[in-house]
Design a protein around this motif. Structure first.
Motif, PDB file in Angstrom:
ATOM      1  N   THR A   1       0.811  -1.220   0.000  1.00 42.70           N
ATOM      2  CA  THR A   1       0.000   0.000   0.000  1.00 42.70           C
ATOM      3  C   THR A   1       0.845   1.271   0.000  1.00 42.70           C
ATOM      4  OG1 THR A   1      -0.124  -0.014   2.410  1.00 42.70           O
ATOM      5  CG2 THR A   1      -1.914  -1.106   1.215  1.00 42.70           C
TER       6      THR A   1
ATOM      7  N   ARG B   1       2.489   2.457   2.409  1.00 44.26           N
ATOM      8  CA  ARG B   1       2.346   3.137   3.693  1.00 44.26           C
ATOM      9  C   ARG B   1       3.208   2.472   4.759  1.00 44.26           C
ATOM     10  NH1 ARG B   1      -2.016   3.901   0.691  1.00 44.26           N
ATOM     11  NH2 ARG B   1      -3.240   5.774   0.926  1.00 44.26           N
TER      12      ARG B   1
ATOM     13  N   SER C   1       5.495   4.667   7.289  1.00 43.73           N
ATOM     14  CA  SER C   1       4.879   5.371   8.410  1.00 43.73           C
ATOM     15  C   SER C   1       4.476   4.432   9.544  1.00 43.73           C
ATOM     16  CB  SER C   1       3.655   6.149   7.929  1.00 43.73           C
ATOM     17  OG  SER C   1       2.690   5.262   7.415  1.00 43.73           O
TER      18      SER C   1
ATOM     19  N   VAL D   1      -4.974  -1.788   6.544  1.00 46.87           N
ATOM     20  CA  VAL D   1      -4.068  -0.644   6.416  1.00 46.87           C
ATOM     21  C   VAL D   1      -4.724   0.473   5.614  1.00 46.87           C
ATOM     22  CG1 VAL D   1      -1.898   0.108   5.349  1.00 46.87           C
ATOM     23  CG2 VAL D   1      -1.945  -1.962   6.741  1.00 46.87           C
TER      24      VAL D   1
ATOM     25  N   SER E   1      -5.568   4.044   7.239  1.00 46.25           N
ATOM     26  CA  SER E   1      -4.947   5.198   6.579  1.00 46.25           C
ATOM     27  C   SER E   1      -6.002   6.222   6.161  1.00 46.25           C
ATOM     28  CB  SER E   1      -4.158   4.747   5.359  1.00 46.25           C
ATOM     29  OG  SER E   1      -3.091   3.927   5.733  1.00 46.25           O
TER      30      SER E   1
ATOM     31  N   ILE F   1      -3.565   9.248   6.643  1.00 46.48           N
ATOM     32  CA  ILE F   1      -2.153   8.973   6.369  1.00 46.48           C
ATOM     33  C   ILE F   1      -1.985   8.840   4.852  1.00 46.48           C
ATOM     34  CG2 ILE F   1      -0.248   7.362   6.716  1.00 46.48           C
ATOM     35  CD1 ILE F   1      -1.691   6.533   9.334  1.00 46.48           C
ATOM     36  N   LYS F   2      -1.119   9.644   4.297  1.00 45.68           N
ATOM     37  CA  LYS F   2      -0.893   9.638   2.860  1.00 45.68           C
ATOM     38  C   LYS F   2       0.324   8.788   2.519  1.00 45.68           C
ATOM     39  CE  LYS F   2      -3.366  13.655   1.737  1.00 45.68           C
ATOM     40  NZ  LYS F   2      -4.635  13.322   2.185  1.00 45.68           N
TER      41      LYS F   2
END
Length: 81
Positions: free
Chosen positions: A19, A21, A24, A68, A72, A77-78
């Motif tokens: 993904t 991500r 982070s 997730v 996100s 959350i980008k």
């Protein structure tokens, strides 16, 4: 127990990488995403495919990716580009 945490961490790390991500997420988040995502994926898709530590790998990864993405979206959350 420890084996489940290790497999959960790997599943969470794979979901974070898929993904974009994963940067982070810390290792505790990876473990939680893997374990919770495994429950979600196996609940939705069943227990098919290879299995480690009582977790079917493919449904677990799919469930962790779903988790997730949802978390996100909720927390905004980008993905890093």
């Amino acid at each position: 127990m420890i084996w489940s945490l290790i497999v959960g961490a790997v599943i969470g790390a794979v979901a974070g990488a898929l993904t974009n991500r994963g940067e982070s997420m810390g290792w505790i988040s990876n473990i939680l995403a893997g374990l919770i995502g495994s429950s979600i994926g196996q609940g939705i898709l069943g227990h098919w495919g290879p299995s480690l530590a009582g977790m079917a790998i493919l449904p677990s990864i799919i469930g962790a990716v779903i988790l997730v993405l949802i978390v996100s979206a909720i927390f905004g959350i980008k993905a890093k580009k």
